[in-house]
Design an enzyme around this catalytic site. Structure first.
Site, PDB file in Angstrom:
ATOM      1  N   PRO A   2       0.814  -1.229   0.000  1.00  0.00           N
ATOM      2  CA  PRO A   2       0.000   0.000   0.000  1.00  0.00           C
ATOM      3  C   PRO A   2       0.841   1.270   0.000  1.00  0.00           C
ATOM      4  CG  PRO A   2      -0.126  -1.119   2.122  1.00  0.00           C
ATOM      5  CD  PRO A   2       0.644  -2.003   1.221  1.00  0.00           C
ATOM      6  N   GLU A   3       0.450   2.209  -0.845  1.00  0.00           N
ATOM      7  CA  GLU A   3       1.098   3.516  -0.868  1.00  0.00           C
ATOM      8  C   GLU A   3       0.060   4.561  -0.446  1.00  0.00           C
ATOM      9  OE1 GLU A   3       3.369   4.249  -4.439  1.00  0.00           O
ATOM     10  OE2 GLU A   3       3.869   2.133  -4.647  1.00  0.00           O
ATOM     11  N   HIS A  92      -4.063 -14.792  11.437  1.00  0.00           N
ATOM     12  CA  HIS A  92      -3.514 -13.556  10.888  1.00  0.00           C
ATOM     13  C   HIS A  92      -4.249 -12.315  11.391  1.00  0.00           C
ATOM     14  CE1 HIS A  92      -0.987 -15.989   8.451  1.00  0.00           C
ATOM     15  NE2 HIS A  92      -1.985 -16.507   7.775  1.00  0.00           N
ATOM     16  N   ARG A 111       1.851 -11.261   6.625  1.00  0.00           N
ATOM     17  CA  ARG A 111       3.317 -11.228   6.568  1.00  0.00           C
ATOM     18  C   ARG A 111       3.924 -10.463   7.736  1.00  0.00           C
ATOM     19  NH1 ARG A 111       5.153  -9.970   0.554  1.00  0.00           N
ATOM     20  NH2 ARG A 111       7.127 -10.611   1.456  1.00  0.00           N
ATOM     21  N   ARG A 154      21.702  16.144  -5.293  1.00  0.00           N
ATOM     22  CA  ARG A 154      21.439  14.697  -5.261  1.00  0.00           C
ATOM     23  C   ARG A 154      21.717  14.096  -6.631  1.00  0.00           C
ATOM     24  NH1 ARG A 154      18.121  12.278  -1.156  1.00  0.00           N
ATOM     25  NH2 ARG A 154      17.675  13.815   0.451  1.00  0.00           N
TER      26      ARG A 154
END
Ligand SMILES: [Zn+2]
Length: 279
Positions: A2-3, A92, A111, A154
């Protein structure tokens, strides 16, 4: 993984159910996820009303009426589930919250790369996990000038720099690839080589890409929740992400000669891009 848009959708879905409700009971069903649960996590919630559910970068926050804020991250596979699948919980299902409205919210994370911890509402911004985060990309304060300044000096590839959460918060592998494609910028270009006009275009495409995904998440929230109760995950249509070998949208790529969308590995993560459209 997820973002920002997925976490935003999760927060909006949770907000509808939680804001104004009191947590009748909470249960933490194992000692840890990626990090240990703090002692007293469940106790801090029980008997308290939820004042707000919000997001910072890829973190979610619940502000409670006792001055405490629950702070969490979904990691790779974290999900909130609100459907009543009967009485059963499985192994879970790590945190369960019962609201006085009768809704049960389950945090499921097979996970276990997610985390959940405790902070105070007046100190949340200085929490060690949040203090160094860069600007929120969808806020007006994130501008071309701001990003251009952050890219100075950068020399790393722009794709890698966009994943640096101190430069801009909430962008991960998927939306970095998508935004660079839409901006026509090669993911391998040194960040400092982008001029102000190009960076302004990149900021616009970041906002558009994330904004559309947030909208898509919001519009699926209504019906999706009814189906299986899982908040925040929806069918995306990506232009380049995970589409190696295919033609990119609107491209005249001759697949036989160009090979279509290319996949390359940068700092251990897959990047997808069109070598014809992105320079
Ligand atoms: Zn192409």
């Amino acid at each position: 993984m997820p973002e920002l848009p997925e976490v935003e959708t999760v927060c909006r879905g949770l907000a509808r159910l939680m804001v104004g409700a009191t947590i009748d009971h909470a249960e933490v069903r194992r000692p840890d996820l990626r990090t240990p649960f703090p002692p007293g996590l469940a106790t801090a919630m029980i008997g308290h009303r939820v004042l707000a559910v919000r997001r910072r970068a890829k973190y979610w926050l619940w502000d409670l009426d006792n001055g405490m804020t629950i702070l969490g991250h979904l990691g790779m596979s974290g999900r909130f589930d609100t459907a009543d699948h009967g009485t059963g919980l499985d192994r879970h299902d790590h945190v369960v919250v019962w609201l006085d409205s009768g809704v049960r919210i389950v945090y499921r994370d097979p996970r276990r790369f997610g985390m959940m911890t405790l902070t105070t509402t007046d100190q949340w911004a200085s929490h060690p996990l949040l203090a160094a985060l860069g600007p929120e990309p969808l806020e007006a304060s994130f501008t071309g000038t701001v990003l251009h300044g952050a890219l100075k000096g950068r020399s790393s590839a722009i794709k890698a720099v966009l994943l640096d959460q101190t430069v801009v918060a909430g962008i991960g592998n998927i939306y970095a690839s998508e935004a660079l494609f839409r901006a026509g910028i090669s993911p391998t270009r040194p960040a400092e080589s982008l001029g102000p006009r190009v960076v302004r275009r990149l900021v616009e495409t970041i906002k558009a890409t994330l904004g559309e995904a947030v909208m898509a998440g919001g519009s699926t929230l209504q019906d999706h929740r009814q189906v299986d109760g899982e908040l925040g995950y929806f069918q995306h249509t990506f232009a380049v992400y995970d589409r190696a070998g295919k033609a990119c949208p609107g491209c005249t790529c001759d697949l036989a000669h160009t090979g279509g969308i290319q996949r390359l590995v940068q700092t251990g993560r897959s990047t997808f891009f069109c070598p014809r459209k992105q320079r």
